[in-house]
Design a protein around this motif. Structure first.
Motif, short mmCIF file in Angstrom:
data_model
loop_
_atom_site.label_atom_id
_atom_site.label_comp_id
_atom_site.label_asym_id
_atom_site.label_seq_id
_atom_site.Cartn_x
_atom_site.Cartn_y
_atom_site.Cartn_z
N PHE A 124 -29.71 -49.46 10.69
CA PHE A 124 -28.84 -50.82 10.70
C PHE A 124 -27.82 -50.52 11.76
CE2 PHE A 124 -30.38 -49.59 6.15
CZ PHE A 124 -31.11 -50.80 5.93
N ASP A 125 -27.64 -49.33 12.32
CA ASP A 125 -26.64 -49.22 13.56
C ASP A 125 -27.30 -49.62 14.79
OD1 ASP A 125 -24.73 -48.35 11.78
OD2 ASP A 125 -25.40 -46.12 12.26
N SER A 126 -28.39 -50.49 14.51
CA SER A 126 -29.18 -50.74 16.10
C SER A 126 -28.13 -51.64 16.87
CB SER A 126 -30.43 -51.69 15.63
OG SER A 126 -30.86 -52.04 16.89
N ARG A 127 -28.04 -51.04 18.20
CA ARG A 127 -27.27 -51.94 18.99
C ARG A 127 -28.02 -53.17 19.47
NH1 ARG A 127 -27.09 -46.90 20.85
NH2 ARG A 127 -28.19 -47.64 22.64
N LEU A 128 -29.48 -53.05 19.62
CA LEU A 128 -30.15 -54.23 20.05
C LEU A 128 -30.45 -55.24 19.16
CD1 LEU A 128 -33.02 -51.83 21.72
CD2 LEU A 128 -31.03 -53.02 22.80
N LEU A 129 -30.60 -55.01 17.72
CA LEU A 129 -31.02 -56.01 16.59
C LEU A 129 -29.61 -56.47 16.24
CD1 LEU A 129 -33.81 -54.50 14.64
CD2 LEU A 129 -33.78 -56.12 16.71
N LYS A 130 -28.32 -55.94 16.22
CA LYS A 130 -27.33 -56.51 15.62
C LYS A 130 -27.65 -57.07 13.99
CE LYS A 130 -25.45 -57.36 20.08
NZ LYS A 130 -26.13 -57.05 21.23
N MET A 150 -38.33 -47.42 19.89
CA MET A 150 -37.84 -47.19 21.10
C MET A 150 -36.46 -46.62 20.98
SD MET A 150 -39.92 -49.52 23.51
CE MET A 150 -39.27 -48.91 24.85
N GLU A 151 -35.50 -47.52 20.38
CA GLU A 151 -34.19 -47.33 20.30
C GLU A 151 -33.69 -45.80 19.69
OE1 GLU A 151 -29.90 -49.40 18.87
OE2 GLU A 151 -31.87 -50.29 18.56
N PHE A 152 -34.43 -45.72 18.69
CA PHE A 152 -34.11 -44.43 17.77
C PHE A 152 -35.35 -43.27 18.20
CE2 PHE A 152 -31.81 -47.95 15.87
CZ PHE A 152 -30.75 -47.09 15.44
N ALA A 153 -36.08 -43.31 19.07
CA ALA A 153 -37.03 -42.28 19.48
C ALA A 153 -37.86 -41.84 18.09
CB ALA A 153 -36.54 -41.15 19.86
N ILE A 154 -38.39 -42.93 17.67
CA ILE A 154 -39.34 -42.61 16.43
C ILE A 154 -40.56 -42.48 16.88
CG2 ILE A 154 -40.35 -43.83 14.21
CD1 ILE A 154 -37.47 -45.25 14.04
N PRO A 155 -41.34 -41.45 16.27
CA PRO A 155 -42.64 -41.08 16.90
C PRO A 155 -43.77 -42.34 16.86
CG PRO A 155 -41.83 -39.50 15.64
CD PRO A 155 -40.83 -40.62 15.27
N VAL A 156 -44.51 -42.35 17.64
CA VAL A 156 -45.80 -43.40 17.56
C VAL A 156 -46.44 -43.47 16.12
CG1 VAL A 156 -47.58 -44.32 18.51
CG2 VAL A 156 -45.78 -43.55 20.23
N PHE A 157 -46.80 -42.36 15.82
CA PHE A 157 -47.63 -42.48 14.58
C PHE A 157 -46.62 -42.96 13.08
CE2 PHE A 157 -45.17 -38.21 13.84
CZ PHE A 157 -44.95 -38.23 12.38
N VAL A 158 -45.32 -42.92 13.50
CA VAL A 158 -44.40 -43.56 12.28
C VAL A 158 -44.37 -45.05 12.57
CG1 VAL A 158 -42.22 -43.74 11.21
CG2 VAL A 158 -43.26 -41.34 12.02
#
Length: 182
Positions: free
Chosen positions: A134-140, A80-88
């Motif tokens: 790795f730059d996820s703001r949500l996972l840190k 969701m954070e990186f707009a990765i498609p559902v199939f991926v």
């Protein structure tokens, strides 16, 4: 009662799961020495309660406190954070499911497995991805996360290579067996 609880616990840990009602009914039949009553529901319910109670006793006596955090929520969060498609994301989830038969989910933290599975799925599908998980703001993620994820990706790849070798060998043996004269 304890045996029924042990069967339930074993069932929870195996792929061939049995439901509590099914185990309770089997225990009731064994307790009745094979005699089946017209109304087995009452007897089954009695065993269901006994097994639930006994399950806690068995787990406490075994000092069972293993809790495995699964990577699925992290896959969803990153997708969701990186707009990765559902199939991926579904493919990454399938890779996690496949590797549950390996020590990968015990060797790495769930967020690392999620990152590795997503990068693996992105690569398999050749989906154009310009972000950096790795730059996820949500996972840190920690500084060492990249190195851990790279090792995890290599373990996932090795897992699939080993599975392919096993399948090739099984196919080869089947072909040999079929080509034998009868």
């Amino acid at each position: 009662e304890i045996a029924g609880a042990c069967v339930l616990i074993a069932s929870k840990a195996e792929e061939n799961k049995r439901g509590l009602k099914e185990i309770s009914k089997a225990c009731a039949i064994v307790a009745l020495k094979g005699a089946i009553k017209k109304d087995m529901n009452e007897e089954t319910d009695k065993w269901l309660r006994r097994i639930r109670y006994s399950e806690i006793i068995v787990l406490e006596n075994c000092c069972f406190d293993l809790e495995i955090a699964h990577p699925y929520g992290f896959i969803d969060t990153l997708a969701m954070e990186f707009a990765i498609p559902v199939f991926v994301a579904k493919s990454a989830t399938a890779h996690v499911n496949d590797t549950m038969r390996s020590p990968i989910c015990l060797l790495y933290r769930p967020e690392i497995v999620a990152v590795a599975a997503l990068y693996f799925a992105i690569s398999v599908h050749r989906w154009e991805f310009t972000g950096c998980l790795f730059d996820s703001r949500l996972l840190k993620l920690s500084i060492n996360a990249r190195r851990e994820a790279e090792a995890c990706i290599m373990d996932i790849l090795e897992f699939y290579q080993n599975e392919a070798e096993v399948e090739k060998e099984a196919f080869r043996q089947q072909q040999q067996h079929q080509s034998r004269p009868t």
